[in-house]
Scaffold this motif. Structure first.
Motif, mmCIF file in Angstrom:
data_model
loop_
_atom_site.group_PDB
_atom_site.id
_atom_site.type_symbol
_atom_site.label_atom_id
_atom_site.label_comp_id
_atom_site.label_asym_id
_atom_site.label_seq_id
_atom_site.Cartn_x
_atom_site.Cartn_y
_atom_site.Cartn_z
ATOM 1 N N ALA A 1 12.486 -12.505 -23.826
ATOM 2 C CA ALA A 1 11.727 -13.418 -24.671
ATOM 3 C C ALA A 1 10.485 -12.723 -25.183
ATOM 4 O O ALA A 1 9.849 -11.941 -24.465
ATOM 5 N N ILE A 2 10.118 -12.992 -26.430
ATOM 6 C CA ILE A 2 8.922 -12.405 -27.020
ATOM 7 C C ILE A 2 8.169 -13.473 -27.804
ATOM 8 O O ILE A 2 8.736 -14.500 -28.184
ATOM 9 N N ALA A 3 6.883 -13.214 -28.053
ATOM 10 C CA ALA A 3 6.071 -14.101 -28.870
ATOM 11 C C ALA A 3 4.989 -13.286 -29.551
ATOM 12 O O ALA A 3 4.459 -12.325 -28.974
ATOM 13 N N LEU B 1 1.854 -8.711 -29.303
ATOM 14 C CA LEU B 1 3.231 -9.069 -28.995
ATOM 15 C C LEU B 1 3.363 -9.218 -27.488
ATOM 16 O O LEU B 1 3.078 -8.291 -26.736
ATOM 17 N N ALA B 2 3.770 -10.426 -27.059
ATOM 18 C CA ALA B 2 4.003 -10.679 -25.634
ATOM 19 C C ALA B 2 5.490 -10.556 -25.353
ATOM 20 O O ALA B 2 6.317 -11.014 -26.139
ATOM 21 N N LYS C 1 -0.547 -1.142 -24.272
ATOM 22 C CA LYS C 1 -0.439 -2.319 -23.416
ATOM 23 C C LYS C 1 -1.836 -2.845 -23.113
ATOM 24 O O LYS C 1 -2.695 -2.102 -22.651
ATOM 25 N N THR C 2 -2.060 -4.133 -23.403
ATOM 26 C CA THR C 2 -3.387 -4.704 -23.208
ATOM 27 C C THR C 2 -3.452 -5.657 -22.021
ATOM 28 O O THR C 2 -4.550 -6.029 -21.592
ATOM 29 N N TRP C 3 -2.303 -6.074 -21.493
ATOM 30 C CA TRP C 3 -2.296 -7.029 -20.384
ATOM 31 C C TRP C 3 -0.947 -6.977 -19.695
ATOM 32 O O TRP C 3 0.087 -6.745 -20.329
ATOM 33 N N GLU C 4 -0.949 -7.185 -18.374
ATOM 34 C CA GLU C 4 0.303 -7.134 -17.608
ATOM 35 C C GLU C 4 0.214 -8.100 -16.434
ATOM 36 O O GLU C 4 -0.847 -8.272 -15.822
ATOM 37 N N TYR D 1 4.252 -8.617 -20.317
ATOM 38 C CA TYR D 1 3.394 -7.619 -20.927
ATOM 39 C C TYR D 1 2.873 -8.140 -22.262
ATOM 40 O O TYR D 1 3.562 -8.875 -22.961
ATOM 41 N N VAL D 2 1.673 -7.718 -22.620
ATOM 42 C CA VAL D 2 1.126 -7.978 -23.942
ATOM 43 C C VAL D 2 0.729 -6.641 -24.549
ATOM 44 O O VAL D 2 0.036 -5.837 -23.910
#
Length: 201
Positions: A160-162, A170-171, A187-190, A178-179
């Motif tokens: 799934a992505i958003a 992009l998540a 990668k900005t967030w995990e 991941y974001v």
């Protein structure tokens, strides 16, 4: 600041209040891999319901008769553009179809081997679709009117992505969440979620 929502096991979903137009929808949404059943309101207020091999669109002001039926051999993911009229669906293996949800016409068909039932998502402009392709084994952006493709730096797969409302992030979620910054691929967030099948900003 954008807020990210993500979920795992499907919970019962109910939609009501449609009895006035003779259409009653009270169905527990069940998921079983790889076929998905889902229900979603389109931006113009119409209702789209996915079945095993089709998307059925209802105009609630006109009663329970289907307005359009969009066919696909096996329905995996459905997404409508946040603006405009494009409706896209993937069979999870090698076919993505894009229709005009207001006319019922097929606008574009993408036949490219995808991997492991990955997600699809529209960019905020309503004309660009993100999906994963085995060739060149990375996420790509497809401009629907022109057919032009832009390769993205990210290569890991996700069910799934958003895309964030500003179109910059992009998540992705599968076993972890991941974001990424879309432009740079950084990668900005995990978050180790342990398994999720949906994600939304």
């Amino acid at each position: 600041m954008a807020m990210l929502l993500f979920g795992g096991l499907a919970q019962p979903a109910r939609a009501g209040g449609l009895e006035a137009v003779g259409f009653k929808l009270e169905q527990t949404i069940k998921e079983y891999f790889p076929r998905r059943h889902s229900v979603s309101f389109l931006p113009d207020g119409r209702l789209a319901v996915t079945e095993q091999a089709q998307i059925v669109v209802y105009d609630l002001s006109k009663g329970p008769t289907a307005q359009f039926k969009f066919q696909l051999s096996d329905m995996y993911k459905m997404v409508h553009a946040p603006v405009g009229s494009y409706l896209a669906a993937s069979d999870g293996t090698d076919l993505i179809r894009i229709w005009d949800s207001t006319t019922g016409q097929l606008v574009r068909e993408v036949r490219q081997k995808t991997l492991n039932f990955t997600g699809i998502a529209f960019m905020p402009n309503g004309e660009d679709l993100i999906f994963f392709a085995q060739d060149p084994n990375r996420w790509v952006i497809l401009n629907i009117p022109s057919g032009a493709r832009t390769d993205l730096p990210m290569t890991n797969t996700a069910e799934a992505i958003a895309v964030s409302p500003d179109g910059r992030q992009l998540a992705m979620c599968s076993s972890s969440l991941y974001v990424y910054d879309i432009a740079s691929g950084s990668k900005t967030w995990e978050h180790n979620w342990g398994g999720a099948d949906s994600v939304e900003f």
